[in-house]
Design a protein around this motif. Structure first.
Motif, PDB file in Angstrom:
ATOM      1  N   UNK A 323      14.996   8.316   3.928  1.00 35.47           N
ATOM      2  CA  UNK A 323      14.563   6.923   4.359  1.00 35.47           C
ATOM      3  C   UNK A 323      13.728   7.067   5.820  1.00 35.47           C
ATOM      4  N   UNK A 324      13.684   8.217   6.566  1.00 34.42           N
ATOM      5  CA  UNK A 324      12.943   8.329   7.738  1.00 34.42           C
ATOM      6  C   UNK A 324      11.394   8.741   7.179  1.00 34.42           C
ATOM      7  N   UNK A 325      11.294   9.170   5.940  1.00 33.19           N
ATOM      8  CA  UNK A 325       9.702   9.527   5.435  1.00 33.19           C
ATOM      9  C   UNK A 325       9.379   8.378   4.458  1.00 33.19           C
ATOM     10  N   UNK A 326      10.195   7.528   4.097  1.00 33.45           N
ATOM     11  CA  UNK A 326       9.670   6.510   2.978  1.00 33.45           C
ATOM     12  C   UNK A 326       9.721   5.193   3.629  1.00 33.45           C
ATOM     13  N   UNK A 327       8.841   4.293   3.536  1.00 35.83           N
ATOM     14  CA  UNK A 327       8.600   3.102   4.003  1.00 35.83           C
ATOM     15  C   UNK A 327       9.652   2.146   3.236  1.00 35.83           C
ATOM     16  N   UNK A 328      10.289   1.310   3.932  1.00 33.91           N
ATOM     17  CA  UNK A 328      11.070   0.273   3.436  1.00 33.91           C
ATOM     18  C   UNK A 328      10.767  -0.491   2.392  1.00 33.91           C
ATOM     19  N   UNK A 329       9.445  -0.908   2.089  1.00 27.70           N
ATOM     20  CA  UNK A 329       8.960  -1.400   0.846  1.00 27.70           C
ATOM     21  C   UNK A 329       8.936  -0.701  -0.459  1.00 27.70           C
ATOM     22  N   UNK A 330       8.572   0.723  -0.117  1.00 24.55           N
ATOM     23  CA  UNK A 330       8.663   1.723  -1.422  1.00 24.55           C
ATOM     24  C   UNK A 330      10.007   1.818  -1.727  1.00 24.55           C
ATOM     25  N   UNK A 331      10.881   2.081  -0.839  1.00 22.49           N
ATOM     26  CA  UNK A 331      12.288   2.239  -1.089  1.00 22.49           C
ATOM     27  C   UNK A 331      12.955   1.105  -2.100  1.00 22.49           C
ATOM     28  N   UNK A 332      12.616  -0.195  -1.577  1.00 20.53           N
ATOM     29  CA  UNK A 332      12.883  -1.304  -2.466  1.00 20.53           C
ATOM     30  C   UNK A 332      12.370  -1.286  -3.957  1.00 20.53           C
TER      31      UNK A 332
END
Length: 358
Positions: A323-332
């Motif tokens: 999660x610290x490497x992947x933006x929230x939008x992409x995680x969603x």
């Protein structure tokens, strides 16, 4: 002082004395090789016109200043100059042009006013219309009142005055010589300074031209390098995309081969317990390469869109997200698209403990 004022002063110079002064002042007149007693009346107006020219007038004013400063009259001993004293001085025989020239050459207002008063008094006293008429009156009076013996005495007196004037003239010539020498030195110094400044200017212009040429070359090189870098960036991006696509296809093929080679009655080796993990976000650590229980396929952020389109994330066992490497939008987006089990790790130590725990 105006030219008209000096023209008025010059009009009071007797012809014979004007001949001497023209020679002393180096006045030259067109049409006359030399100014002398025979031609002074014809050349007088032209001599005065030439004397009034700025280059001559400056030197002539200096002559009257020096002549006045070296005068042995009472006024030079600290006595106040008065109108009566000046009239008496004139009547005793001092040339009017020397008196007026000395007053005007001082360029002091009080002496200028005194000179004007002297002119008015003499015109009124001798009943003449202009100062030049005083010359004729004085010469006529001297001719009528001077017998032969007196003429001899007058000649002797004139010679004394002439000798005294010559001595003053010598001093004046010496001073003029010094001025000319200083002027020549200053002129040469100015010429040398101009040449030095010109050389320095030329040198600076050459240096500026060189700097400008180098600047243009640098700009062109930078522009060319920037264009080459843009081309290389496009090629690198294209190659990375191809590599990601090939990796995805390779992983898919490896899974298909493993599924085909497996038999129901065979005991699966220990490796069958290995989970296929797609790790989104590269932690840059070899732990993901050396894990016994997990096979990791690491996806960088730029590879995620293509992986989603190729169903790569659906064919693995689990999807792990750093999660610290992947933006929230992409995680969603990943969570909405993938139906697999998804685990999230907020930092690498958490991931490491999870792997080691098994």
């Amino acid at each position: 002082m105006s030219r008209e004022t000096w023209k008025k002063v010059f009009s009071t110079i007797p012809d014979l004395e004007l001949v001497e002064l023209a020679d002393f002042w180096s006045i030259q007149v067109k049409g006359f090789r030399q100014i002398n007693q025979e031609n002074i009346r014809q050349a007088r107006a032209m001599v005065i016109t030439e004397a009034l020219k700025p280059r001559n007038l400056k030197m002539i004013k200096a002559y009257y200043t020096i002549n006045d400063d070296e005068s042995d009259e009472p006024a030079d001993k600290g006595e106040e100059i008065t109108l009566d004293a000046l009239i008496e001085l004139y009547e005793e025989g001092k040339e009017l042009h020397l008196i007026l020239g000395g007053l005007y050459a001082s360029e002091e207002e009080k002496f200028e006013q005194l000179a004007l008063e002297l002119e008015e008094s003499l015109l009124e006293k001798y009943k003449v219309d202009d100062l030049s008429s005083l010359i004729d009156r004085k010469e006529q009076k001297e001719e009528e009142a001077s017998p032969v013996v007196a003429e001899s005495a007058s000649t002797t007196e004139w010679e004394k005055k002439w000798n005294k004037s010559e001595d003053k003239n010598k001093d004046l010539r010496a001073k003029i010589g010094e001025w000319e020498k200083k002027y020549s030195q200053l002129k040469q110094q100015s010429k040398e300074e101009k040449q030095t400044a010109w050389s320095e200017k030329l040198k600076l212009q050459q240096e500026l031209g060189t700097e400008r040429a180098q600047h243009r070359e640098t700009v062109e090189n930078n522009k060319k390098t920037a264009e080459e870098n843009d081309v290389l960036k496009e090629e690198v991006a294209k190659l990375k995309g191809e590599i990601s696509h090939l990796n995805a296809m390779l992983l898919l093929q490896q899974q298909e081969v493993a599924a085909t080679a497996a038999k129901p009655d065979e005991k699966q080796p220990a490796a069958t317990n290995t989970k296929e993990i797609v790790l989104v976000g590269d932690p840059k650590n070899k732990l993901t390469e050396n894990s016994v229980k997990h096979t990791f396929r690491v996806l960088e952020l730029k590879d995620v869109p293509e992986a989603l389109e190729s169903d790569l994330l659906e064919k693995c066992d689990e999807v792990w997200i750093m999660t610290y490497l992947v933006p929230p939008q992409m995680r969603r987006k990943i969570k909405r698209t993938v139906q697999k089990s998804i685990k999230e790790f907020s930092d690498f130590p958490t991931l490491k403990r999870y792997i080691e725990k098994g």
